[in-house]
Write a protein that holds these residues in place. Structure first.
Motif, PDB file in Angstrom:
ATOM      1  N   THR A 141     121.292 124.629 -40.236  1.00 22.13           N
ATOM      2  CA  THR A 141     119.971 125.164 -40.567  1.00 22.13           C
ATOM      3  C   THR A 141     118.907 124.524 -39.689  1.00 22.13           C
ATOM      4  O   THR A 141     118.008 125.206 -39.185  1.00 22.13           O
ATOM      5  CB  THR A 141     119.648 124.909 -42.051  1.00 22.13           C
ATOM      6  OG1 THR A 141     120.603 125.591 -42.864  1.00 22.13           O
ATOM      7  CG2 THR A 141     118.265 125.429 -42.396  1.00 22.13           C
ATOM      8  N   ALA A 142     119.014 123.214 -39.482  1.00 21.89           N
ATOM      9  CA  ALA A 142     118.059 122.522 -38.616  1.00 21.89           C
ATOM     10  C   ALA A 142     118.182 122.993 -37.172  1.00 21.89           C
ATOM     11  O   ALA A 142     117.169 123.158 -36.472  1.00 21.89           O
ATOM     12  CB  ALA A 142     118.280 121.016 -38.700  1.00 21.89           C
ATOM     13  N   ALA A 143     119.418 123.226 -36.728  1.00 18.18           N
ATOM     14  CA  ALA A 143     119.621 123.727 -35.363  1.00 18.18           C
ATOM     15  C   ALA A 143     118.984 125.114 -35.202  1.00 18.18           C
ATOM     16  O   ALA A 143     118.352 125.402 -34.173  1.00 18.18           O
ATOM     17  CB  ALA A 143     121.107 123.772 -35.043  1.00 18.18           C
ATOM     18  N   LEU A 144     119.149 125.962 -36.201  1.00 16.06           N
ATOM     19  CA  LEU A 144     118.529 127.288 -36.164  1.00 16.06           C
ATOM     20  C   LEU A 144     117.011 127.186 -36.175  1.00 16.06           C
ATOM     21  O   LEU A 144     116.311 127.941 -35.475  1.00 16.06           O
ATOM     22  CB  LEU A 144     119.004 128.125 -37.355  1.00 16.06           C
ATOM     23  CG  LEU A 144     120.445 128.650 -37.300  1.00 16.06           C
ATOM     24  CD1 LEU A 144     120.835 129.266 -38.643  1.00 16.06           C
ATOM     25  CD2 LEU A 144     120.594 129.682 -36.182  1.00 16.06           C
ATOM     26  N   HIS A 149     111.916 128.597 -34.901  1.00 16.44           N
ATOM     27  CA  HIS A 149     110.698 128.383 -35.682  1.00 16.44           C
ATOM     28  C   HIS A 149     109.457 128.981 -35.014  1.00 16.44           C
ATOM     29  O   HIS A 149     109.358 129.016 -33.781  1.00 16.44           O
ATOM     30  CB  HIS A 149     110.474 126.905 -35.967  1.00 16.44           C
ATOM     31  CG  HIS A 149     110.038 126.110 -34.758  1.00 16.44           C
ATOM     32  ND1 HIS A 149     110.920 125.413 -33.948  1.00 16.44           N
ATOM     33  CD2 HIS A 149     108.804 125.879 -34.232  1.00 16.44           C
ATOM     34  CE1 HIS A 149     110.259 124.800 -32.976  1.00 16.44           C
ATOM     35  NE2 HIS A 149     108.961 125.066 -33.124  1.00 16.44           N
ATOM     36  N   THR A 150     108.528 129.423 -35.868  1.00 20.25           N
ATOM     37  CA  THR A 150     107.221 129.867 -35.407  1.00 20.25           C
ATOM     38  C   THR A 150     106.245 128.700 -35.520  1.00 20.25           C
ATOM     39  O   THR A 150     106.553 127.668 -36.142  1.00 20.25           O
ATOM     40  CB  THR A 150     106.714 131.038 -36.256  1.00 20.25           C
ATOM     41  OG1 THR A 150     106.488 130.566 -37.603  1.00 20.25           O
ATOM     42  CG2 THR A 150     107.707 132.187 -36.279  1.00 20.25           C
ATOM     43  N   ALA A 151     105.070 128.878 -34.964  1.00 24.09           N
ATOM     44  CA  ALA A 151     104.057 127.817 -35.044  1.00 24.09           C
ATOM     45  C   ALA A 151     103.669 127.542 -36.489  1.00 24.09           C
ATOM     46  O   ALA A 151     103.494 126.383 -36.893  1.00 24.09           O
ATOM     47  CB  ALA A 151     102.826 128.222 -34.229  1.00 24.09           C
ATOM     48  N   GLU A 152     103.563 128.588 -37.283  1.00 24.00           N
ATOM     49  CA  GLU A 152     103.208 128.421 -38.695  1.00 24.00           C
ATOM     50  C   GLU A 152     104.296 127.690 -39.463  1.00 24.00           C
ATOM     51  O   GLU A 152     104.011 126.828 -40.300  1.00 24.00           O
ATOM     52  CB  GLU A 152     102.939 129.790 -39.323  1.00 24.00           C
ATOM     53  CG  GLU A 152     102.458 129.730 -40.751  1.00 24.00           C
ATOM     54  CD  GLU A 152     102.144 131.100 -41.325  1.00 24.00           C
ATOM     55  OE1 GLU A 152     101.820 131.169 -42.516  1.00 24.00           O
ATOM     56  OE2 GLU A 152     102.227 132.089 -40.576  1.00 24.00           O
ATOM     57  N   GLN A 153     105.549 128.014 -39.186  1.00 22.68           N
ATOM     58  CA  GLN A 153     106.667 127.348 -39.860  1.00 22.68           C
ATOM     59  C   GLN A 153     106.755 125.883 -39.443  1.00 22.68           C
ATOM     60  O   GLN A 153     107.051 125.015 -40.269  1.00 22.68           O
ATOM     61  CB  GLN A 153     107.965 128.088 -39.543  1.00 22.68           C
ATOM     62  CG  GLN A 153     108.062 129.444 -40.212  1.00 22.68           C
ATOM     63  CD  GLN A 153     109.193 130.293 -39.657  1.00 22.68           C
ATOM     64  OE1 GLN A 153     109.659 130.082 -38.521  1.00 22.68           O
ATOM     65  NE2 GLN A 153     109.633 131.278 -40.433  1.00 22.68           N
ATOM     66  N   ALA A 187     112.369 128.096 -41.695  1.00 20.49           N
ATOM     67  CA  ALA A 187     112.143 128.228 -40.258  1.00 20.49           C
ATOM     68  C   ALA A 187     113.407 128.614 -39.497  1.00 20.49           C
ATOM     69  O   ALA A 187     113.355 128.865 -38.290  1.00 20.49           O
ATOM     70  CB  ALA A 187     111.598 126.915 -39.701  1.00 20.49           C
ATOM     71  N   ALA A 188     114.548 128.679 -40.180  1.00 21.64           N
ATOM     72  CA  ALA A 188     115.812 128.962 -39.503  1.00 21.64           C
ATOM     73  C   ALA A 188     115.886 130.388 -38.963  1.00 21.64           C
ATOM     74  O   ALA A 188     116.679 130.681 -38.067  1.00 21.64           O
ATOM     75  CB  ALA A 188     116.986 128.700 -40.446  1.00 21.64           C
ATOM     76  N   GLY A 189     115.075 131.282 -39.545  1.00 25.78           N
ATOM     77  CA  GLY A 189     115.066 132.658 -39.058  1.00 25.78           C
ATOM     78  C   GLY A 189     116.156 133.530 -39.638  1.00 25.78           C
ATOM     79  O   GLY A 189     116.427 134.619 -39.123  1.00 25.78           O
ATOM     80  N   VAL A 230     110.980 115.897 -34.894  1.00 23.29           N
ATOM     81  CA  VAL A 230     110.739 115.848 -33.445  1.00 23.29           C
ATOM     82  C   VAL A 230     111.703 116.766 -32.704  1.00 23.29           C
ATOM     83  O   VAL A 230     111.311 117.481 -31.759  1.00 23.29           O
ATOM     84  CB  VAL A 230     110.852 114.394 -32.933  1.00 23.29           C
ATOM     85  CG1 VAL A 230     110.869 114.357 -31.410  1.00 23.29           C
ATOM     86  CG2 VAL A 230     109.709 113.558 -33.476  1.00 23.29           C
ATOM     87  N   ALA A 231     112.963 116.767 -33.120  1.00 27.16           N
ATOM     88  CA  ALA A 231     113.959 117.614 -32.455  1.00 27.16           C
ATOM     89  C   ALA A 231     113.661 119.098 -32.671  1.00 27.16           C
ATOM     90  O   ALA A 231     113.807 119.907 -31.747  1.00 27.16           O
ATOM     91  CB  ALA A 231     115.356 117.273 -32.969  1.00 27.16           C
ATOM     92  N   ILE A 232     113.241 119.450 -33.872  1.00 25.92           N
ATOM     93  CA  ILE A 232     112.904 120.853 -34.150  1.00 25.92           C
ATOM     94  C   ILE A 232     111.673 121.266 -33.348  1.00 25.92           C
ATOM     95  O   ILE A 232     111.644 122.334 -32.735  1.00 25.92           O
ATOM     96  CB  ILE A 232     112.668 121.061 -35.662  1.00 25.92           C
ATOM     97  CG1 ILE A 232     113.984 120.898 -36.434  1.00 25.92           C
ATOM     98  CG2 ILE A 232     112.080 122.460 -35.931  1.00 25.92           C
ATOM     99  CD1 ILE A 232     113.829 120.944 -37.943  1.00 25.92           C
ATOM    100  N   ARG A 233     110.659 120.400 -33.343  1.00 27.88           N
ATOM    101  CA  ARG A 233     109.432 120.705 -32.596  1.00 27.88           C
ATOM    102  C   ARG A 233     109.734 120.908 -31.101  1.00 27.88           C
ATOM    103  O   ARG A 233     109.145 121.775 -30.435  1.00 27.88           O
ATOM    104  CB  ARG A 233     108.419 119.585 -32.785  1.00 27.88           C
ATOM    105  CG  ARG A 233     107.086 119.840 -32.082  1.00 27.88           C
ATOM    106  CD  ARG A 233     106.298 118.560 -31.974  1.00 27.88           C
ATOM    107  NE  ARG A 233     105.776 118.137 -33.268  1.00 27.88           N
ATOM    108  CZ  ARG A 233     105.696 116.867 -33.676  1.00 27.88           C
ATOM    109  NH1 ARG A 233     106.171 115.896 -32.896  1.00 27.88           N
ATOM    110  NH2 ARG A 233     105.179 116.567 -34.845  1.00 27.88           N
TER     111      ARG A 233
END
Length: 271
Positions: A141-144, A149-153, A187-189, A230-233
């Motif tokens: 889920t974090a990888a997705l 992710h969008t800016a809002e998410q 945020a995973a989409g 940090v990794a998601i961003r």
């Protein structure tokens, strides 16, 4: 002459479960709205099924017994029974009554049932199973989320993290922690993941409340959460996946300690 077969030699009819006194309050509060009466009744019966008081294949007390015990009408009891049937806990038949279904038919992903399960299950059993669910879902889920992710998410993930960093109490920390993980899931989409997250939200809360209390310091895992953020961003899926696995490794240690303590306690009781 053929020997007479007594009734006791035939198949035994299932025994109706005795109705033990309700835990306080015995009577349903009179201020409860008409629409909520059946939910109160269903919650009480459901929790007692999940706790093992009414085992699978047990016939539940009849309508009259429930009405007397709860102080409600037959209509409220019937609606409660329908609700429990919809959750896969029981089956009801005319002139037979309501029977508890086998455990494998229970809908444990129903939000109410999962809440009852969290409260009724052995601590070690619940923690181990919940941790397995997290290990299956959260790294991917974090990888997705890192990829999609969008800016809002991303803002929602950052807001939840900021609330974790500012938390001064265990309750505030746990609430922000749940929001952090749920924001990542959103945020995973993948739309199919969102309702699953809504379902396990309360279970995560129960788990976090226990593990955080065992760790002693509510902010101890904040750096681990920050690595995920940090990794998601940075849109680095593999780094996000690894950061989650590292965080889960810390929780595995706590869960392992609980399971070992439970095992030692069980052995001591048998000795």
């Amino acid at each position: 002459m053929k020997p007479h077969k007594s009734a006791s030699q035939g198949p035994k009819a299932p025994q109706r479960a005795p109705l033990k006194p309700l835990k306080a309050p015995q009577k349903t509060p009179q201020r409860a709205s008409r629409g909520s009466l059946h939910r109160i009744v269903a919650q009480n019966i459901g929790a007692r099924i999940l706790s093992g008081e009414f085992a699978p294949d047990t016939l539940l007390p009849n309508e009259a017994d429930w009405c007397k015990s709860f102080g409600v009408s037959r209509t409220a009891v019937r609606e409660a029974i329908k609700m429990l049937m919809g959750k896969g806990l029981i089956i009801s038949r005319p002139r037979i009554g309501s029977r508890v279904l086998p455990r494998e038919q229970w809908n444990l992903l129903d939000r109410d049932v999962l809440t009852w399960y969290c409260a009724a299950a052995k601590q070690s059993h619940f923690l181990a199973h919940m941790q397995q669910v997290r290990e299956i879902l959260e790294p991917e889920t974090a990888a997705l989320a890192a990829a999609n992710h969008t800016a809002e998410q991303m803002k929602a993930i950052e807001q939840a993290f900021a609330e974790m960093a500012a938390a001064k109490t265990l309750v505030a920390w746990n609430e922000a922690d749940v929001r952090f993980h749920f924001a990542i899931l959103q945020a995973a989409g993948n739309e199919l993941l969102v309702p699953l997250g809504l379902v396990i939200e309360s279970a995560l809360g129960s788990m976090f409340a226990y593990t955080a209390s065992q760790k002693g310091d509510v902010g101890r895992t904040l750096p681990g959460h920050e690595r995920i953020l940090v990794a998601i961003r940075a849109r680095r899926p593999n780094a996000a996946r690894l950061a989650v696995r590292r965080l889960l490794g810390d929780t595995n240690r706590i869960v392992g300690q609980v399971i070992q303590a439970g095992s030692r306690k069980a052995k001591a009781a048998r000795a």
